[in-house]
Design a protein around this motif. Structure first.
Motif, PDB file in Angstrom:
ATOM      1  N   VAL A  21       0.824  -1.189   0.000  1.00  0.00           N
ATOM      2  CA  VAL A  21       0.000   0.000   0.000  1.00  0.00           C
ATOM      3  C   VAL A  21       0.862   1.243   0.000  1.00  0.00           C
ATOM      4  O   VAL A  21       1.416   1.633   1.001  1.00  0.00           O
ATOM      5  CB  VAL A  21      -0.972  -0.015   1.214  1.00  0.00           C
ATOM      6  CG1 VAL A  21      -2.051  -1.037   1.008  1.00  0.00           C
ATOM      7  CG2 VAL A  21      -0.245  -0.315   2.513  1.00  0.00           C
ATOM      8  N   TYR A 173      -5.479  -4.975 -13.184  1.00  0.00           N
ATOM      9  CA  TYR A 173      -5.431  -3.751 -12.379  1.00  0.00           C
ATOM     10  C   TYR A 173      -6.365  -2.681 -12.918  1.00  0.00           C
ATOM     11  O   TYR A 173      -6.368  -2.382 -14.110  1.00  0.00           O
ATOM     12  CB  TYR A 173      -3.982  -3.241 -12.416  1.00  0.00           C
ATOM     13  CG  TYR A 173      -3.663  -2.003 -11.606  1.00  0.00           C
ATOM     14  CD1 TYR A 173      -4.088  -1.865 -10.296  1.00  0.00           C
ATOM     15  CD2 TYR A 173      -2.888  -0.979 -12.155  1.00  0.00           C
ATOM     16  CE1 TYR A 173      -3.762  -0.737  -9.548  1.00  0.00           C
ATOM     17  CE2 TYR A 173      -2.549   0.153 -11.416  1.00  0.00           C
ATOM     18  CZ  TYR A 173      -2.991   0.264 -10.113  1.00  0.00           C
ATOM     19  OH  TYR A 173      -2.660   1.377  -9.371  1.00  0.00           O
ATOM     20  N   ARG A 175      -7.496   1.436 -11.915  1.00  0.00           N
ATOM     21  CA  ARG A 175      -7.118   2.564 -11.060  1.00  0.00           C
ATOM     22  C   ARG A 175      -7.805   3.825 -11.555  1.00  0.00           C
ATOM     23  O   ARG A 175      -7.870   4.085 -12.760  1.00  0.00           O
ATOM     24  CB  ARG A 175      -5.589   2.752 -11.116  1.00  0.00           C
ATOM     25  CG  ARG A 175      -5.076   4.005 -10.399  1.00  0.00           C
ATOM     26  CD  ARG A 175      -4.934   3.761  -8.912  1.00  0.00           C
ATOM     27  NE  ARG A 175      -4.705   5.013  -8.192  1.00  0.00           N
ATOM     28  CZ  ARG A 175      -3.507   5.583  -8.019  1.00  0.00           C
ATOM     29  NH1 ARG A 175      -2.425   5.020  -8.532  1.00  0.00           N
ATOM     30  NH2 ARG A 175      -3.393   6.702  -7.329  1.00  0.00           N
ATOM     31  N   TYR A 188      -6.802  -6.342  -8.773  1.00  0.00           N
ATOM     32  CA  TYR A 188      -6.453  -5.221  -7.894  1.00  0.00           C
ATOM     33  C   TYR A 188      -7.234  -4.008  -8.359  1.00  0.00           C
ATOM     34  O   TYR A 188      -7.070  -3.545  -9.482  1.00  0.00           O
ATOM     35  CB  TYR A 188      -4.947  -4.986  -7.961  1.00  0.00           C
ATOM     36  CG  TYR A 188      -4.402  -3.824  -7.136  1.00  0.00           C
ATOM     37  CD1 TYR A 188      -5.189  -3.101  -6.243  1.00  0.00           C
ATOM     38  CD2 TYR A 188      -3.061  -3.456  -7.250  1.00  0.00           C
ATOM     39  CE1 TYR A 188      -4.668  -2.056  -5.500  1.00  0.00           C
ATOM     40  CE2 TYR A 188      -2.526  -2.404  -6.509  1.00  0.00           C
ATOM     41  CZ  TYR A 188      -3.333  -1.711  -5.637  1.00  0.00           C
ATOM     42  OH  TYR A 188      -2.818  -0.669  -4.900  1.00  0.00           O
ATOM     43  N   ASN A 189      -8.093  -3.482  -7.494  1.00  0.00           N
ATOM     44  CA  ASN A 189      -8.887  -2.295  -7.790  1.00  0.00           C
ATOM     45  C   ASN A 189      -8.522  -1.190  -6.806  1.00  0.00           C
ATOM     46  O   ASN A 189      -8.482  -1.422  -5.603  1.00  0.00           O
ATOM     47  CB  ASN A 189     -10.386  -2.593  -7.661  1.00  0.00           C
ATOM     48  CG  ASN A 189     -10.842  -3.677  -8.609  1.00  0.00           C
ATOM     49  OD1 ASN A 189     -10.636  -3.579  -9.817  1.00  0.00           O
ATOM     50  ND2 ASN A 189     -11.464  -4.710  -8.079  1.00  0.00           N
ATOM     51  N   ARG A 190      -8.288   0.008  -7.344  1.00  0.00           N
ATOM     52  CA  ARG A 190      -7.933   1.120  -6.471  1.00  0.00           C
ATOM     53  C   ARG A 190      -8.590   2.402  -6.963  1.00  0.00           C
ATOM     54  O   ARG A 190      -8.573   2.706  -8.152  1.00  0.00           O
ATOM     55  CB  ARG A 190      -6.415   1.304  -6.425  1.00  0.00           C
ATOM     56  CG  ARG A 190      -5.975   2.448  -5.522  1.00  0.00           C
ATOM     57  CD  ARG A 190      -4.461   2.564  -5.479  1.00  0.00           C
ATOM     58  NE  ARG A 190      -4.042   3.731  -4.722  1.00  0.00           N
ATOM     59  CZ  ARG A 190      -2.772   4.114  -4.591  1.00  0.00           C
ATOM     60  NH1 ARG A 190      -1.806   3.407  -5.147  1.00  0.00           N
ATOM     61  NH2 ARG A 190      -2.468   5.200  -3.892  1.00  0.00           N
ATOM     62  N   LYS A 192      -9.338   6.644  -5.548  1.00  0.00           N
ATOM     63  CA  LYS A 192      -9.195   7.642  -4.495  1.00  0.00           C
ATOM     64  C   LYS A 192     -10.566   7.928  -3.888  1.00  0.00           C
ATOM     65  O   LYS A 192     -10.749   7.849  -2.671  1.00  0.00           O
ATOM     66  CB  LYS A 192      -8.567   8.908  -5.057  1.00  0.00           C
ATOM     67  CG  LYS A 192      -8.208   9.943  -3.999  1.00  0.00           C
ATOM     68  CD  LYS A 192      -7.447  11.117  -4.618  1.00  0.00           C
ATOM     69  CE  LYS A 192      -7.017  12.112  -3.557  1.00  0.00           C
ATOM     70  NZ  LYS A 192      -6.265  13.258  -4.166  1.00  0.00           N
ATOM     71  N   GLN A 199     -16.721  -2.727  -5.518  1.00  0.00           N
ATOM     72  CA  GLN A 199     -15.396  -3.100  -5.969  1.00  0.00           C
ATOM     73  C   GLN A 199     -15.296  -4.607  -5.788  1.00  0.00           C
ATOM     74  O   GLN A 199     -15.532  -5.113  -4.693  1.00  0.00           O
ATOM     75  CB  GLN A 199     -14.303  -2.410  -5.157  1.00  0.00           C
ATOM     76  CG  GLN A 199     -14.128  -0.921  -5.428  1.00  0.00           C
ATOM     77  CD  GLN A 199     -12.997  -0.318  -4.608  1.00  0.00           C
ATOM     78  OE1 GLN A 199     -12.954  -0.480  -3.396  1.00  0.00           O
ATOM     79  NE2 GLN A 199     -12.088   0.392  -5.258  1.00  0.00           N
ATOM     80  N   ASN A 204      -9.117  -4.780  -2.951  1.00  0.00           N
ATOM     81  CA  ASN A 204      -9.903  -3.583  -3.233  1.00  0.00           C
ATOM     82  C   ASN A 204      -9.489  -2.485  -2.266  1.00  0.00           C
ATOM     83  O   ASN A 204      -9.460  -2.702  -1.056  1.00  0.00           O
ATOM     84  CB  ASN A 204     -11.397  -3.868  -3.069  1.00  0.00           C
ATOM     85  CG  ASN A 204     -11.869  -4.990  -3.970  1.00  0.00           C
ATOM     86  OD1 ASN A 204     -11.598  -4.987  -5.163  1.00  0.00           O
ATOM     87  ND2 ASN A 204     -12.564  -5.968  -3.397  1.00  0.00           N
ATOM     88  N   ARG A 205      -9.206  -1.291  -2.816  1.00  0.00           N
ATOM     89  CA  ARG A 205      -8.709  -0.212  -1.968  1.00  0.00           C
ATOM     90  C   ARG A 205      -9.303   1.127  -2.383  1.00  0.00           C
ATOM     91  O   ARG A 205      -9.412   1.425  -3.573  1.00  0.00           O
ATOM     92  CB  ARG A 205      -7.187  -0.147  -2.068  1.00  0.00           C
ATOM     93  CG  ARG A 205      -6.581   1.121  -1.466  1.00  0.00           C
ATOM     94  CD  ARG A 205      -5.076   1.105  -1.574  1.00  0.00           C
ATOM     95  NE  ARG A 205      -4.494   2.408  -1.261  1.00  0.00           N
ATOM     96  CZ  ARG A 205      -3.191   2.653  -1.191  1.00  0.00           C
ATOM     97  NH1 ARG A 205      -2.333   1.680  -1.399  1.00  0.00           N
ATOM     98  NH2 ARG A 205      -2.751   3.860  -0.919  1.00  0.00           N
ATOM     99  N   THR A 206      -9.689   1.928  -1.395  1.00  0.00           N
ATOM    100  CA  THR A 206     -10.026   3.333  -1.616  1.00  0.00           C
ATOM    101  C   THR A 206      -9.142   4.167  -0.702  1.00  0.00           C
ATOM    102  O   THR A 206      -8.977   3.847   0.476  1.00  0.00           O
ATOM    103  CB  THR A 206     -11.509   3.626  -1.330  1.00  0.00           C
ATOM    104  OG1 THR A 206     -11.854   3.168  -0.020  1.00  0.00           O
ATOM    105  CG2 THR A 206     -12.409   2.929  -2.350  1.00  0.00           C
ATOM    106  N   ASP A 207      -8.584   5.235  -1.261  1.00  0.00           N
ATOM    107  CA  ASP A 207      -7.647   6.055  -0.497  1.00  0.00           C
ATOM    108  C   ASP A 207      -8.337   7.088   0.380  1.00  0.00           C
ATOM    109  O   ASP A 207      -7.871   7.397   1.466  1.00  0.00           O
ATOM    110  CB  ASP A 207      -6.679   6.768  -1.441  1.00  0.00           C
ATOM    111  CG  ASP A 207      -5.829   5.790  -2.229  1.00  0.00           C
ATOM    112  OD1 ASP A 207      -5.492   4.724  -1.670  1.00  0.00           O
ATOM    113  OD2 ASP A 207      -5.507   6.075  -3.390  1.00  0.00           O
TER     114      ASP A 207
END
Length: 299
Positions: A21, A173, A175, A188-190, A192, A199, A204-207
Motif C-alpha cells: 500500500v 489492475y 485505477r 487489484y482495484n484502487r 481515491k 469493488q 480492493n482499496r479506496t484512499d
C-alpha cells in the motif's frame, strides 16, 4: 480496550505487507495525449536545448522568448501536429487530435487527444485525453484523463483520472482518482474516491472514501470513510492504518463480514469473523470465533 490485542489479527499483517500500500498520488500515469503547449506525453523524450556558453547568463534563453523549460516544450511541439480524423481510422501507431466518428483501430499504440465515437480498440495500448464513447478496449492497457462512457476493458490494466461510466474491467489492475459508476472488476482495484455499487477483486482499496454497496474480495481496505452496506472478504479494514485509530475516518454500514475485521471507528450492526477489532465501536455486535476487542465499546 476490553480484551487483549487479538492474536488472530496478526495473521492480517502478512496480507497488509504483500499488498504494497503506497501513498495516494494524483499523477497516476494517465495524461497520455497532451495538447500543444503542455509537457510531452508519457514515454516521449524531450530534446534538450543547446546550453548557453555561460550558464550564469540567461541571454540565449530570453532570446527564445521564455524559460528554459518553455524552450524545451516548444522544441517538442515543433513537429507535425496530430491528425484529425472522422468516421473511421485504422493504423499501427496513430496519434490523432480530435476524432469524431464511429471507431478507431490500432495494431500497436494509439493516442487520441479528444475521442468522440463508439469504439476505440488498440492491441497494446490505448491512450486518450478526453474519451466520450461507449467502449475503450485494449489487450494491454487503457489510459484516459477524462472518461465518459460505458466501460474501459483491458486484459492488463485500466486507468482514468476521472471515470464516469459503468465499469472498469481488467484481468490485473484498475485505477482511478474519482469514479462515478457501477463497479471495478479486477485482481487489484484502487480508487481515491469511489461512488458506485461495488469493488470486486482480490484486493480492493479506496484512499479517501467509499460510497456504495460493498467491497468484496480477499483484502478490502477503505483507508478513508466507508459508507455502504458491507465489506466482505478474508481481511476487511477501514482506516488509514489497520488496527489503529484514525479520528477522521469512519465505517458506516451494516457490517464487516470476514475472517479478520478491523475498523478505526465502526458504526453499524455487526463485525463477524474469527477475530474482530475496532478502536471505537458503536453498534450492535462484535462476534469472533477466537477473539474480539475494542478500545471504546457501545453496543
Amino acid at each position: 480496550m476490553r480484551t487483549a490485542k487479538i492474536a488472530p489479527l496478526l495473521v492480517a499483517s502478512a496480507l497488509l505487507t504483500t499488498a504494497g500500500v503506497a501513498s495516494a498520488d494524483d499523477d497516476i500515469g494517465t495524461r497520455p495525449a497532451q495538447v500543444a503547449g503542455e509537457a510531452p506525453p508519457e514515454g516521449v523524450a524531450t530534446p534538450a536545448p543547446t546550453a548557453p556558453a555561460d550558464r550564469s547568463s540567461s541571454t540565449e534563453i530570453a532570446s527564445e522568448g521564455g524559460s528554459e523549460q518553455q524552450v524545451q516544450r516548444r522544441a517538442y511541439i515543433a513537429g507535425d501536429p496530430p491528425t484529425d480524423w472522422a468516421v473511421l481510422h485504422a493504423g499501427v501507431r496513430p496519434h490523432l487530435g480530435t476524432f469524431g466518428g464511429i471507431a478507431t483501430f490500432a495494431l500497436a499504440h494509439e493516442r487520441t487527444e479528444r475521442f468522440y465515437g463508439a469504439l476505440s480498440l488498440a492491441i497494446i495500448r490505448n491512450d486518450a485525453g478526453t474519451y466520450v464513447g461507449p467502449l475503450q478496449i485494449a489487450l494491454g492497457r487503457n489510459l484516459a484523463d477524462e472518461f465518459y462512457g460505458v466501460a474501459q476493458v483491458g486484459l492488463g490494466e485500466n486507468r482514468a483520472r476521472d471515470f464516469n461510466g459503468i465499469a472498469q474491467v481488467a484481468l490485473a489492475y484498475n485505477r482511478n482518482l474519482d469514479m462515478v459508476g457501477v463497479t471495478q472488476l479486477a485482481m487489484y482495484n484502487r480508487s481515491k474516491h469511489f461512488a458506485g455499487v461495488a469493488q470486486l477483486g482480490a484486493y480492493n482499496r479506496t484512499d479517501k472514501g467509499f460510497t456504495g454497496v460493498a467491497e468484496i474480495g480477499a483484502f478490502n481496505h477503505s483507508q478513508g470513510d466507508f459508507t455502504g452496506l458491507a465489506q466482505v472478504g478474508v481481511l476487511n479494514a477501514q482506516g488509514e492504518d489497520v488496527f489503529e485509530k484514525n479520528d477522521d475516518n469512519t465505517f458506516i454500514g451494516i457490517g464487516q463480514l470476514g475472517v479478520v475485521n478491523s475498523a478505526s471507528a465502526f458504526r453499524g450492526l455487526l463485525q463477524l469473523g474469527v477475530g474482530s477489532y475496532s478502536a471505537d465501536f458503536a453498534g450492535g455486535l462484535q462476534l469472533g470465533a477466537l477473539s474480539v476487542g475494542a478500545e471504546e465499546f457501545r453496543g
